[in-house]
Design a protein around this motif. Structure first.
Motif, PDB file in Angstrom:
ATOM      1  N   PRO A 105      30.417  38.672  37.045  1.00 39.69           N
ATOM      2  CA  PRO A 105      31.038  39.430  38.145  1.00 39.69           C
ATOM      3  C   PRO A 105      32.482  39.011  38.402  1.00 39.69           C
ATOM      4  CG  PRO A 105      28.815  38.710  38.734  1.00 39.69           C
ATOM      5  CD  PRO A 105      29.189  37.994  37.476  1.00 39.69           C
ATOM      6  N   MET A 106      32.769  37.705  38.211  1.00 34.28           N
ATOM      7  CA  MET A 106      34.126  37.222  38.421  1.00 34.28           C
ATOM      8  C   MET A 106      35.091  37.854  37.419  1.00 34.28           C
ATOM      9  SD  MET A 106      35.397  33.248  38.335  1.00 34.28           S
ATOM     10  CE  MET A 106      33.909  32.765  39.180  1.00 34.28           C
ATOM     11  N   TYR A 107      34.690  37.881  36.159  1.00 34.55           N
ATOM     12  CA  TYR A 107      35.537  38.469  35.115  1.00 34.55           C
ATOM     13  C   TYR A 107      35.767  39.956  35.371  1.00 34.55           C
ATOM     14  CZ  TYR A 107      37.012  40.063  30.460  1.00 34.55           C
ATOM     15  OH  TYR A 107      37.706  40.634  29.419  1.00 34.55           O
ATOM     16  N   ILE A 108      34.694  40.670  35.703  1.00 30.93           N
ATOM     17  CA  ILE A 108      34.820  42.111  35.921  1.00 30.93           C
ATOM     18  C   ILE A 108      35.747  42.406  37.099  1.00 30.93           C
ATOM     19  CG2 ILE A 108      33.561  44.216  36.522  1.00 30.93           C
ATOM     20  CD1 ILE A 108      31.122  42.997  35.074  1.00 30.93           C
ATOM     21  N   SER A 109      35.613  41.639  38.178  1.00 30.55           N
ATOM     22  CA  SER A 109      36.470  41.877  39.348  1.00 30.55           C
ATOM     23  C   SER A 109      37.933  41.606  39.032  1.00 30.55           C
ATOM     24  CB  SER A 109      36.009  41.003  40.522  1.00 30.55           C
ATOM     25  OG  SER A 109      36.323  39.642  40.314  1.00 30.55           O
ATOM     26  N   GLU A 110      38.202  40.650  38.133  1.00 30.58           N
ATOM     27  CA  GLU A 110      39.576  40.264  37.836  1.00 30.58           C
ATOM     28  C   GLU A 110      40.255  41.180  36.825  1.00 30.58           C
ATOM     29  OE1 GLU A 110      39.433  36.149  36.742  1.00 30.58           O
ATOM     30  OE2 GLU A 110      39.199  35.459  38.806  1.00 30.58           O
ATOM     31  N   ILE A 111      39.486  41.936  36.066  1.00 30.60           N
ATOM     32  CA  ILE A 111      40.114  42.863  35.115  1.00 30.60           C
ATOM     33  C   ILE A 111      40.191  44.278  35.665  1.00 30.60           C
ATOM     34  CG2 ILE A 111      39.311  41.511  33.133  1.00 30.60           C
ATOM     35  CD1 ILE A 111      37.232  43.724  32.608  1.00 30.60           C
ATOM     36  N   SER A 112      39.495  44.548  36.776  1.00 27.97           N
ATOM     37  CA  SER A 112      39.369  45.918  37.272  1.00 27.97           C
ATOM     38  C   SER A 112      40.543  46.325  38.142  1.00 27.97           C
ATOM     39  CB  SER A 112      38.074  46.075  38.078  1.00 27.97           C
ATOM     40  OG  SER A 112      36.944  45.781  37.295  1.00 27.97           O
ATOM     41  N   PRO A 145      41.564  48.339  41.670  1.00 25.64           N
ATOM     42  CA  PRO A 145      40.816  48.452  42.937  1.00 25.64           C
ATOM     43  C   PRO A 145      39.914  49.676  42.994  1.00 25.64           C
ATOM     44  CG  PRO A 145      43.091  47.818  43.366  1.00 25.64           C
ATOM     45  CD  PRO A 145      43.006  48.125  41.898  1.00 25.64           C
ATOM     46  N   SER A 146      40.333  50.795  42.432  1.00 29.57           N
ATOM     47  CA  SER A 146      39.533  52.016  42.523  1.00 29.57           C
ATOM     48  C   SER A 146      38.284  51.965  41.640  1.00 29.57           C
ATOM     49  CB  SER A 146      40.379  53.228  42.118  1.00 29.57           C
ATOM     50  OG  SER A 146      40.859  53.079  40.782  1.00 29.57           O
ATOM     51  N   ALA A 147      38.353  51.220  40.536  1.00 31.38           N
ATOM     52  CA  ALA A 147      37.214  51.160  39.608  1.00 31.38           C
ATOM     53  C   ALA A 147      36.344  49.934  39.813  1.00 31.38           C
ATOM     54  CB  ALA A 147      37.723  51.177  38.167  1.00 31.38           C
ATOM     55  N   ARG A 148      36.786  48.999  40.657  1.00 30.71           N
ATOM     56  CA  ARG A 148      36.087  47.709  40.760  1.00 30.71           C
ATOM     57  C   ARG A 148      34.646  47.853  41.206  1.00 30.71           C
ATOM     58  NH1 ARG A 148      39.449  44.918  44.248  1.00 30.71           N
ATOM     59  NH2 ARG A 148      38.049  45.187  46.012  1.00 30.71           N
ATOM     60  N   GLY A 149      34.408  48.659  42.229  1.00 35.22           N
ATOM     61  CA  GLY A 149      33.052  48.799  42.742  1.00 35.22           C
ATOM     62  C   GLY A 149      32.107  49.366  41.700  1.00 35.22           C
ATOM     63  N   GLU A 179      51.829  45.283  38.249  1.00 35.59           N
ATOM     64  CA  GLU A 179      50.566  44.570  38.392  1.00 35.59           C
ATOM     65  C   GLU A 179      50.733  43.091  38.050  1.00 35.59           C
ATOM     66  OE1 GLU A 179      45.830  45.050  37.192  1.00 35.59           O
ATOM     67  OE2 GLU A 179      47.311  46.501  36.439  1.00 35.59           O
ATOM     68  N   LEU A 180      51.543  42.814  37.032  1.00 33.11           N
ATOM     69  CA  LEU A 180      51.813  41.421  36.677  1.00 33.11           C
ATOM     70  C   LEU A 180      52.512  40.695  37.821  1.00 33.11           C
ATOM     71  CD1 LEU A 180      51.725  39.221  34.469  1.00 33.11           C
ATOM     72  CD2 LEU A 180      53.949  40.067  33.685  1.00 33.11           C
ATOM     73  N   SER A 181      53.448  41.374  38.452  1.00 34.75           N
ATOM     74  CA  SER A 181      54.161  40.758  39.587  1.00 34.75           C
ATOM     75  C   SER A 181      53.218  40.461  40.742  1.00 34.75           C
ATOM     76  CB  SER A 181      55.285  41.688  40.062  1.00 34.75           C
ATOM     77  OG  SER A 181      56.278  41.817  39.091  1.00 34.75           O
ATOM     78  N   GLU A 182      52.287  41.372  41.009  1.00 38.25           N
ATOM     79  CA  GLU A 182      51.309  41.132  42.073  1.00 38.25           C
ATOM     80  C   GLU A 182      50.468  39.897  41.784  1.00 38.25           C
ATOM     81  OE1 GLU A 182      48.966  44.606  42.687  1.00 38.25           O
ATOM     82  OE2 GLU A 182      50.649  45.835  43.368  1.00 38.25           O
ATOM     83  N   LEU A 183      50.097  39.721  40.525  1.00 41.20           N
ATOM     84  CA  LEU A 183      49.335  38.528  40.154  1.00 41.20           C
ATOM     85  C   LEU A 183      50.181  37.271  40.304  1.00 41.20           C
ATOM     86  CD1 LEU A 183      47.526  39.793  36.907  1.00 41.20           C
ATOM     87  CD2 LEU A 183      46.521  39.475  39.167  1.00 41.20           C
ATOM     88  N   GLN A 184      51.440  37.342  39.898  1.00 40.07           N
ATOM     89  CA  GLN A 184      52.318  36.186  39.974  1.00 40.07           C
ATOM     90  C   GLN A 184      52.579  35.751  41.414  1.00 40.07           C
ATOM     91  OE1 GLN A 184      55.654  37.682  37.771  1.00 40.07           O
ATOM     92  NE2 GLN A 184      54.883  36.918  35.801  1.00 40.07           N
ATOM     93  N   GLU A 203      34.355  45.396  55.739  1.00 40.49           N
ATOM     94  CA  GLU A 203      34.412  46.365  54.647  1.00 40.49           C
ATOM     95  C   GLU A 203      35.418  45.891  53.602  1.00 40.49           C
ATOM     96  OE1 GLU A 203      33.479  48.596  52.182  1.00 40.49           O
ATOM     97  OE2 GLU A 203      32.526  49.333  54.032  1.00 40.49           O
ATOM     98  N   THR A 204      34.966  45.726  52.355  1.00 41.96           N
ATOM     99  CA  THR A 204      35.841  45.259  51.277  1.00 41.96           C
ATOM    100  C   THR A 204      36.119  46.330  50.231  1.00 41.96           C
ATOM    101  OG1 THR A 204      33.931  44.411  50.025  1.00 41.96           O
ATOM    102  CG2 THR A 204      35.026  42.881  51.539  1.00 41.96           C
ATOM    103  N   LYS A 205      35.494  47.485  50.355  1.00 42.58           N
ATOM    104  CA  LYS A 205      35.709  48.528  49.353  1.00 42.58           C
ATOM    105  C   LYS A 205      37.173  48.959  49.330  1.00 42.58           C
ATOM    106  CE  LYS A 205      34.465  53.244  48.055  1.00 42.58           C
ATOM    107  NZ  LYS A 205      33.736  54.478  48.411  1.00 42.58           N
ATOM    108  N   GLY A 206      37.772  48.965  48.134  1.00 45.31           N
ATOM    109  CA  GLY A 206      39.145  49.416  47.962  1.00 45.31           C
ATOM    110  C   GLY A 206      40.206  48.428  48.383  1.00 45.31           C
ATOM    111  N   VAL A 207      39.806  47.248  48.886  1.00 42.87           N
ATOM    112  CA  VAL A 207      40.779  46.236  49.300  1.00 42.87           C
ATOM    113  C   VAL A 207      41.269  45.495  48.058  1.00 42.87           C
ATOM    114  CG1 VAL A 207      41.154  44.147  50.678  1.00 42.87           C
ATOM    115  CG2 VAL A 207      39.653  45.979  51.527  1.00 42.87           C
TER     116      VAL A 207
END
Length: 517
Positions: free
Chosen positions: A132-139, A141-145, A238-243, A463-467
């Motif tokens: 679940p950790m890997y999936i959440s980190e590659i997804s 926000p719209s596809a994560r759930g 997206e890279l900047s957001e991670l950084q 509520e965490t959906k889409g966050v």
């Protein structure tokens, strides 16, 4: 601006979901294997008195659960130090070795078979941490759930395959043939080997790569996952957001004690631990273990009809997992489904208790006959399974994988996953005693747990959906002043600013007015 595709993202998530297949098949096939005549003869269980046979069967089931529990802390340092992808490979390797050990025929020793089950459990436990950790980190926000829900779907699909594998082996192969038990055991190698090979082709999670200072590799991983060129503005953003939320390299990783001292982390842990406890305490595992008994007491009193209804029970769980993944997750938020599911599960348990009590009071020494109460009790089992499959079943894993900050994720997910396995062991231990001592009222106990789950979700679960992961999730769980850990992650230290400046010089990226970003 280029338009990407989700093909590679779905492929990587599918590979990660194979750890759910390891989980599900191990649960699904073992009950059928333990009662196969060929298995009992091979391991000389058919010569044991009934109490010793029951103890031997219980040890084979329990040792897997214990392995899964300890597999979580075993996977934590691998996940943190070597990365999510290598931890997936580690899980697959343990699982495959365990399956091979179960097939080794040197002394017809159940101890050797159980050692393989222990290795299986260790691999599955580590998998429930990292997948679940890997999936959440590659997804995105719209596809994560949806992608995280694929993990629960894989569990239910493989569990159903495990049940029918044992059933088919018993129906088609002679009791005198060792293949009757060896083939269902050997099938474990299929998802294990597929996972091991799949990890050779998927990238490391970009979040982990950025956290370890491998920005170029993270950019490559993002480009592959999003099917876009490295230089695409979406990849750069997206890279900047991670950084922006990457720990500075000269600041040591916080210890577990330092992490749990932070108020917002404790708040998140409270949500995660509470969901994992609720997932187990509402009673699904009680139905998993005793559904055949319920069906037979309801009047479906032949072994074949009881097993057929148990197979439909597995199909219902699979159908609900798929429905949530592709339909329900898009319609409403997590809180809505958690409350609705807890409510329906509680009502189902109350009705089941009333029906079972009626069946018991009207039973006699003669064969059970099909009654209205019996049909309703079977229907309640299916309704419960469906409601659980669109609520606590997938959402508990989803939420725990997404709410923790990067610097604390491996350790915090380790805690919540250990709680999940611990309570699986608790439920497996207390359910037989409840049924033996309070009988039909056991279902009222679980109904009360469903009611408690409904109230607790309403009060404590945001509520965490889409966050988005990172700053938006931190703000959702903020408690007064920012914790030191969160200030550190959000770039409010001189060290963090210096690190971002160095990265900006390497990448040459600047904002709209020319400043490095």
């Amino acid at each position: 601006m280029a338009t990407g595709s989700n093909r590679n993202l779905y492929l990587a998530a599918t590979v990660a979901c194979l750890t759910g297949a390891l989980f599900g098949y191990s649960v699904g096939f073992i009950g059928g294997i333990l009662v196969l005549p060929s298995f009992q003869h091979h391991f000389r269980l058919d010569k044991l008195p009934a109490p010793d046979l029951a103890a031997a069967q219980a040890s084979t089931v329990t040792i897997w659960l214990v392995g899964a529990l300890f597999g979580v802390p075993l996977g934590m340092p691998v996940c943190s130090s070597l990365g999510r992808r290598r931890c997936l490979s580690f899980c697959a390797l343990l699982y495959v070795l365990g399956a091979v050990l179960q097939l080794v025929d040197v002394s017809s020793s159940l101890a050797v078979f159980n050692a393989g089950r222990l290795l299986n459990g260790l691999g599955v436990g580590a998998g429930t941490l990292v997948s679940p950790m890997y999936i959440s980190e590659i997804s995105t926000p719209s596809a994560r759930g949806m992608l995280l829900s694929g993990y629960q779907t894989a569990i239910q699909l493989a569990a159903l395959a495990g049940f029918w594998a044992a059933f088919a082996a018993h129906a088609t192969l002679a009791d005198s043939s060792a293949l009757q038990w060896e083939i269902p055991v050997a099938v474990q190698l299929v998802p294990g080997v597929l996972l091991l090979l799949g990890t050779l082709f998927i990238p490391e999670a970009p979040r982990y790569l950025v956290d370890t200072g491998k920005d170029d590799a993270a950019q490559d991983a993002l480009a592959w996952l999003r099917s876009l060129p490295r230089e695409d503005p979406d990849i750069q953003d997206e890279l900047s957001e991670l950084q922006e939320t990457t720990p500075a390299s000269d600041v040591p990783t916080p210890s577990l004690l330092a992490i749990v001292k932070q108020p917002s982390i404790r708040k998140r842990l409270g949500v995660g631990i509470g969901l994992m406890i609720a997932q187990n305490m509402v009673g699904l595992n009680a139905l998993n273990y005793y559904a055949p008994v319920i069906f037979m007491s309801a009047g479906f009193n032949t072994v074949s009809s009881s097993l057929f209804l148990t197979g439909l029970f597995g199909l219902t769980k699979l159908f609900s997992a798929i429905s949530f993944m592709f339909v329900f997750v898009r319609l409403r938020g997590n809180r809505f489904w958690l409350q609705l599911g807890s409510g329906i599960c509680g009502i189902s348990m109350v009705i089941l208790a009333i029906c079972v009590r009626s069946l018991l009071s009207s039973s006699s020494s003669t064969e059970a006959h099909l009654t209205v109460q019996g049909v309703i009790s079977v229907l309640m089992v299916y309704i419960f399974a469906f409601a659980f499959g669109i609520s606590l079943g997938p959402i508990s894993w989803n939420v725990c994988s997404e709410i923790f900050p990067a610097a604390a994720k491996a350790k915090c997910c380790g805690i919540t996953t250990c709680v999940q396995w611990l309570f699986q062991i608790v439920i497996a231990g207390i359910t037989p005693h409840l049924l033996a001592n309070v009988g039909w009222a056991t279902y009222l106990v679980y109904a009360a747990c469903c009611a408690a789950s409904f109230v607790w979700v309403r009060i404590a679960v945001p509520e965490t959906k889409g966050v988005k992961l990172g700053r938006e999730m931190d703000e959702l769980f903020s408690v007064g002043d920012k914790d030191e850990l969160l200030r550190f992650e959000e770039g409010e230290t001189e060290e963090r600013r210096a690190l971002l400046g160095e990265r900006a010089m390497r990448t040459g990226r600047r904002d709209s007015v020319g400043f490095p970003v």
